[in-house]
Design an enzyme around this catalytic site. Structure first.
Site: not given
Length: 530
Positions: A159, A183, A185, A215, A289, A508
């Protein structure tokens, strides 16, 4: 699967076939439709054998084809006793699972282990990663696969930033046989550093780690798929491939890279260290994104329009040390960085750019295999900084970076110092892919013990740089003859930015801007792979 009562013994030979199992079954929706099913170590073959002229034949589990998931249900009706029928169905299910593990490609010279059965798996999902569809992708594609493969799991929904790090740092890892990330990386970066912060880090980092792409970049997932010797895959096909590998449960070694920052903080990396163009695109494209992986293309085009040049010094230890006469060693034009010199940003704390929505409640949502919510004890705080290397009374000594001098000391004489202060980008990468569609180092492996160093010097034109990244989609950029691109295999490196502005990313995530150095630690961790 329901088998015809008149079907032959499953272990018999039929028409010259001598395999693991053979049987004849009826369709669940039509008892008049019959199929022959044969299972070998390399394929599951299903062929319709009814009187209909349509003799459909399907072959699954063979190598060299795109991965897909198809459901086919059969009836088992050897006798009226339901327990006997259940045992027959279970015998086939176990044989299929075992054969899928045997069929998984293996590289020569690599020793694989198998996850224990049943494998108790913690799956951590960042619901905000990528386009915010990670949880939906899990329930729509992976959940049924794990159920069919009898992989018990607990689903933990993160979260806030560093939720996964604090969770694995404090978890009782004896309850888990594997930790799996659903998810991008960045979440695996949290997990690895959380494991390395534990008192029992040597045992903790041996916990097998799995990756399910959810992701935008999905670099490690794309690399794992590539290492399995499978044809290229993207999006949901890549997710299915990684799901199959998780079900098969083969575990191989994974290199980690120890990274030291100017503030004496230390962290561990599994993917990359970037400065310049690549780091800028990665972070500046966060605003896109919502469009998914195409965000990187959009960020590349925006950054190309205002191409920057970065000043700095680069030094590295070549993987194959070849003695050089003193007059051939390239010397730096500036003195080495020392702590007495003005530090660019050494007073700044290490900070990570959040990859999630604004922080929500600190309550952790834990979902079991039926997606029912359970509670987990809240952690006391969110970790924002890595601990420096310590030797506490209860903690095993952290791994020693024997190749790295202190950042305030010159690099050893056997290092190469680049006499070039104008860079467009510097990228140190330890996997084959930088993103799903960026095949950055075709020859890289997860356990090759190398840092693959690429840098581009100033003077490259915008069209040439764009062509370089387009060629990277095919993995052909290293052979394009670009005079501004340099590629070296190294064991350790040091980067000392001189430009006042810029960003450095590790896996990242933005870290403190300033001098930084790194060393590879071969096979420190373990990775679920094909």
């Amino acid at each position: 699967m329901e088998k015809d009562a008149s079907a032959p013994d499953p272990s018999r030979q039929c028409n010259g076939f001598s395999g693991v199992l053979y049987g004849e079954f009826t369709d669940t929706l039509n008892d008049g439709v019959r199929y022959s099913v044969s299972l070998t170590e390399s394929a599951l073959t299903i062929q319709r054998i009814s009187s209909s002229p349509d003799r459909t034949k399907r072959r699954w589990m063979s190598t060299g084809v795109a991965r897909q998931r198809v459901e086919q249900c059969f009836r088992v009706a050897l006798v009226q006793d339901p327990l006997v029928n259940l045992r027959e169905a279970e015998r086939w299910a176990h044989a299929i699972r075992d054969a899928s593990v045997l069929q998984a490609p293996r590289r020569d010279g690599v020793t694989y282990t198998e996850l224990r059965r049943p494998c108790r798996t913690m799956i951590l999902v960042n619901p905000h990663s990528g386009r915010g569809q990670a949880l939906q992708l899990f329930t729509g594609h992976i959940q049924a696969m794990l159920t069919e493969a009898s992989v018990p799991y607990t689903l933990v929904i993160t979260e806030h930033q560093n939720h996964a790090r604090e969770l694995v740092r404090n978890a009782d890892l004896t309850q888990w046989d594997a930790l799996v990330i659903m998810s991008g990386d960045g979440l695996l970066f949290e997990v690895i550093n959380g494991l390395m912060e534990r008192e029992d880090w040597q045992q903790a980092i041996q916990t097998p780690l799995g990756m399910l792409p959810g992701g935008s970049g999905n670099a490690l997932a794309a690399s794992i798929h590539h290492y399995s010797q499978s044809p290229p895959a993207w999006n949901e096909e890549l997710l299915l491939s990684c799901g199959f590998m998780l079900c098969k449960g083969l575990v191989g070694p994974l290199d980690l890279v120890s990274v030291h920052l100017a503030s004496s903080q230390r962290l561990f990396s599994f993917l990359s260290l970037a400065w310049g163009f690549v780091a800028d695109v990665d972070i500046e494209s966060e605003k896109y994104r919502h469009v998914g992986a195409i965000r990187f293309l959009m960020g590349t085009l925006v950054r190309l329009a205002s191409l920057r040049v970065y000043q700095g010094r680069l030094a590295y230890l070549p993987a194959k040390e070849v003695p050089k006469p003193p007059n051939e060693r390239v010397k730096a034009t500036r003195p080495p960085f020392t702590s007495q010199q003005p530090s660019l940003c050494s007073s700044l704390p290490c900070h990570l750019v959040p990859r999630t929505s604004p922080k929500q409640s600190s309550v952790k949502n834990c979902v079991d295999t039926n997606l029912n919510q359970n509670s987990i004890t809240n952690s006391s705080s969110v970790i924002t900084n890595m601990r420096p290397e310590t030797h506490g009374n209860n903690k095993t000594a952290s791994p020693t970076d024997s190749l790295l001098p202190s950042l305030d000391q010159p690099v050893p004489e056997n290092w190469t110092v680049v006499n070039e202060e104008d860079f467009v980008l510097v990228l140190a990468i330890y996997q084959s892919h930088l993103a799903e569609d960026l095949w950055t180092v075709p020859g890289a492996m997860a356990d090759d013990g190398l840092i693959h160093l690429l840098y581009v010097t100033a003077g490259i034109s915008r069209p040439a740089l764009l062509r370089l990244f387009l060629a990277m989609e095919r993995g052909s950029h290293l052979a394009c003859g670009c005079p501004h691109l340099v590629y070296e295999k190294v064991r350790a490196l040091r980067l000392e930015p001189v430009s006042q502005q810029g960003m450095i990313t590790v896996d990242g995530e933005v870290v403190e801007y300033g001098p930084i150095q790194a060393q590879v630690h071969p096979r420190m961790a373990r990775l679920i792979c094909g």
